[in-house]
Design a protein around this motif. Sequence first.
Motif, PDB file in Angstrom:
ATOM      1  N   ARG A 223       0.856  -1.186   0.000  1.00 42.86           N
ATOM      2  CA  ARG A 223       0.000   0.000   0.000  1.00 42.86           C
ATOM      3  C   ARG A 223       0.892   1.236   0.000  1.00 42.86           C
ATOM      4  NH1 ARG A 223      -4.967  -2.261  -1.168  1.00 42.86           N
ATOM      5  NH2 ARG A 223      -5.190  -4.185   0.047  1.00 42.86           N
ATOM      6  N   TRP A 224       0.765   2.069  -1.014  1.00 46.03           N
ATOM      7  CA  TRP A 224       1.660   3.200  -1.239  1.00 46.03           C
ATOM      8  C   TRP A 224       0.988   4.500  -0.797  1.00 46.03           C
ATOM      9  CZ3 TRP A 224       6.444   4.466  -1.802  1.00 46.03           C
ATOM     10  CH2 TRP A 224       6.831   5.626  -2.484  1.00 46.03           C
ATOM     11  N   ASN A 225       1.645   5.253   0.099  1.00 49.74           N
ATOM     12  CA  ASN A 225       1.054   6.514   0.569  1.00 49.74           C
ATOM     13  C   ASN A 225       1.672   7.736  -0.105  1.00 49.74           C
ATOM     14  OD1 ASN A 225       3.555   6.958   1.788  1.00 49.74           O
ATOM     15  ND2 ASN A 225       2.832   6.538   3.865  1.00 49.74           N
ATOM     16  N   GLY A 226       2.510   7.513  -1.100  1.00 50.82           N
ATOM     17  CA  GLY A 226       3.172   8.608  -1.797  1.00 50.82           C
ATOM     18  C   GLY A 226       4.625   8.762  -1.410  1.00 50.82           C
ATOM     19  N   GLN A 227       4.990   8.196  -0.264  1.00 54.48           N
ATOM     20  CA  GLN A 227       6.375   8.247   0.210  1.00 54.48           C
ATOM     21  C   GLN A 227       6.893   6.889   0.663  1.00 54.48           C
ATOM     22  OE1 GLN A 227       6.169  11.308   3.283  1.00 54.48           O
ATOM     23  NE2 GLN A 227       6.971  12.828   1.848  1.00 54.48           N
ATOM     24  N   ASP A 228       6.021   6.137   1.309  1.00 53.31           N
ATOM     25  CA  ASP A 228       6.408   4.830   1.838  1.00 53.31           C
ATOM     26  C   ASP A 228       5.336   3.801   1.482  1.00 53.31           C
ATOM     27  OD1 ASP A 228       8.809   5.666   3.453  1.00 53.31           O
ATOM     28  OD2 ASP A 228       7.266   6.881   4.448  1.00 53.31           O
ATOM     29  N   ALA A 229       5.741   2.531   1.619  1.00 58.79           N
ATOM     30  CA  ALA A 229       4.810   1.440   1.329  1.00 58.79           C
ATOM     31  C   ALA A 229       4.660   0.540   2.548  1.00 58.79           C
ATOM     32  CB  ALA A 229       5.290   0.630   0.132  1.00 58.79           C
ATOM     33  N   GLU A 230       3.426   0.169   2.818  1.00 57.87           N
ATOM     34  CA  GLU A 230       3.143  -0.794   3.882  1.00 57.87           C
ATOM     35  C   GLU A 230       2.916  -2.155   3.243  1.00 57.87           C
ATOM     36  OE1 GLU A 230      -0.322  -1.682   7.240  1.00 57.87           O
ATOM     37  OE2 GLU A 230      -0.123   0.327   6.362  1.00 57.87           O
ATOM     38  N   GLU A 231       3.662  -3.139   3.703  1.00 57.27           N
ATOM     39  CA  GLU A 231       3.617  -4.472   3.100  1.00 57.27           C
ATOM     40  C   GLU A 231       2.631  -5.386   3.814  1.00 57.27           C
ATOM     41  OE1 GLU A 231       6.496  -8.353   3.071  1.00 57.27           O
ATOM     42  OE2 GLU A 231       7.445  -6.462   2.522  1.00 57.27           O
ATOM     43  N   GLU A 232       1.870  -6.125   3.019  1.00 53.93           N
ATOM     44  CA  GLU A 232       0.964  -7.145   3.556  1.00 53.93           C
ATOM     45  C   GLU A 232       1.241  -8.460   2.850  1.00 53.93           C
ATOM     46  OE1 GLU A 232      -3.845  -8.076   4.023  1.00 53.93           O
ATOM     47  OE2 GLU A 232      -3.157  -6.303   2.930  1.00 53.93           O
ATOM     48  N   ASP A 233       1.435  -9.515   3.607  1.00 55.24           N
ATOM     49  CA  ASP A 233       1.681 -10.848   3.061  1.00 55.24           C
ATOM     50  C   ASP A 233       0.352 -11.577   2.950  1.00 55.24           C
ATOM     51  OD1 ASP A 233       2.346 -13.568   2.626  1.00 55.24           O
ATOM     52  OD2 ASP A 233       4.289 -13.295   3.585  1.00 55.24           O
ATOM     53  N   LEU A 234      -0.013 -11.936   1.722  1.00 58.65           N
ATOM     54  CA  LEU A 234      -1.310 -12.586   1.481  1.00 58.65           C
ATOM     55  C   LEU A 234      -1.195 -14.095   1.370  1.00 58.65           C
ATOM     56  CD1 LEU A 234      -2.796 -10.043  -1.089  1.00 58.65           C
ATOM     57  CD2 LEU A 234      -3.119 -10.117   1.394  1.00 58.65           C
ATOM     58  N   GLY A 235      -0.017 -14.632   1.647  1.00 63.36           N
ATOM     59  CA  GLY A 235       0.121 -16.081   1.673  1.00 63.36           C
ATOM     60  C   GLY A 235       0.926 -16.653   0.527  1.00 63.36           C
ATOM     61  N   GLU A 236       1.057 -17.953   0.569  1.00 53.87           N
ATOM     62  CA  GLU A 236       1.842 -18.680  -0.425  1.00 53.87           C
ATOM     63  C   GLU A 236       1.114 -18.688  -1.766  1.00 53.87           C
ATOM     64  OE1 GLU A 236       4.092 -23.037  -0.850  1.00 53.87           O
ATOM     65  OE2 GLU A 236       2.879 -22.570   0.910  1.00 53.87           O
ATOM     66  N   CYS A 237       1.883 -18.711  -2.849  1.00 56.25           N
ATOM     67  CA  CYS A 237       1.289 -18.749  -4.192  1.00 56.25           C
ATOM     68  C   CYS A 237       2.254 -19.450  -5.137  1.00 56.25           C
ATOM     69  CB  CYS A 237       0.981 -17.333  -4.693  1.00 56.25           C
ATOM     70  SG  CYS A 237       2.432 -16.263  -4.823  1.00 56.25           S
ATOM     71  N   ARG A 238       1.807 -19.679  -6.354  1.00 60.02           N
ATOM     72  CA  ARG A 238       2.647 -20.317  -7.365  1.00 60.02           C
ATOM     73  C   ARG A 238       2.325 -19.714  -8.718  1.00 60.02           C
ATOM     74  NH1 ARG A 238       7.249 -21.963  -7.315  1.00 60.02           N
ATOM     75  NH2 ARG A 238       6.744 -22.957  -5.327  1.00 60.02           N
ATOM     76  N   PHE A 239       3.285 -18.972  -9.283  1.00 61.97           N
ATOM     77  CA  PHE A 239       3.127 -18.344 -10.587  1.00 61.97           C
ATOM     78  C   PHE A 239       4.343 -18.669 -11.456  1.00 61.97           C
ATOM     79  CE2 PHE A 239       0.203 -15.859  -8.101  1.00 61.97           C
ATOM     80  CZ  PHE A 239      -0.723 -15.342  -8.986  1.00 61.97           C
ATOM     81  N   VAL A 240       4.163 -18.563 -12.768  1.00 65.35           N
ATOM     82  CA  VAL A 240       5.309 -18.647 -13.665  1.00 65.35           C
ATOM     83  C   VAL A 240       6.180 -17.418 -13.416  1.00 65.35           C
ATOM     84  CG1 VAL A 240       4.048 -19.948 -15.409  1.00 65.35           C
ATOM     85  CG2 VAL A 240       4.068 -17.458 -15.530  1.00 65.35           C
TER      86      VAL A 240
END
Length: 232
Positions: free
Chosen positions: A200-217
């Motif tokens: 989540r970007w507030n214009g200066q910093d970002a707050e990170e949220e981990d939504l879990g394990e995934c598998r993508f190419v």
Amino acid sequence: MAALLRFLNPEVGMISPRTRERMVAGLRSAGITDERVLAVMAQVPRHLFVAEALASRAYEPVSLPIGWGQTISQPLIVARMLSAVLAAGSPRRVLEIGTGSGYQTALLAALGMEVFSIERVEGLYLATQELLRHLEVPRLRLRLGDGSRGWEENAPFDAIIFTAAVPCALPPLFHQLLAGGCLLMPQAGRAEEQRLKCYRWNGQDAEEEDLGECRFVPLLPGTVNQKDQIGV
């Protein structure tokens, strides 16, 4: 949603809407609570975005191959990504990096967003472009190109979504986000582990949220034209 004329036509495709309803019931059981996400996933026929031979499996909780070495993500992962994008409100403009089958592209459009989507594989890009045009998906701009660079000339966006696993070394595209926007990416870690991260970007910093394990190419640089040999 009403603008998706062919999506909302009950005669589109050969699979009963009840099949999609069972998929949605499974998503509810798995913890998806955003009614907007559940509504569009009940309406958009996923089987049109896979090969005809795999259509009977389109609503199963699995990812499926779509050719060109790519896959369509399992419904639960798609629902989690859409829910994360909508968590802060109602994004107006979204950049999707990796058009793929076009299924998530269509869902984003069905949610009322203007979608800018980039695909690096020319054969897949052309096939998906034709499908989305046939289905009359509105508010959509597609581009063949290297998505790792974003789409600077159309920035800023309310949300940026990667649909391929991003190496940690890739510089984030926060400069193409509006303040209050989100950057959603599958992030590659050690030992082939991937985590779905939302910033989540507030214009200066970002707050990170981990939504879990995934598998993508994996996200790859450059573009691939039709004469290059990629397994279809």
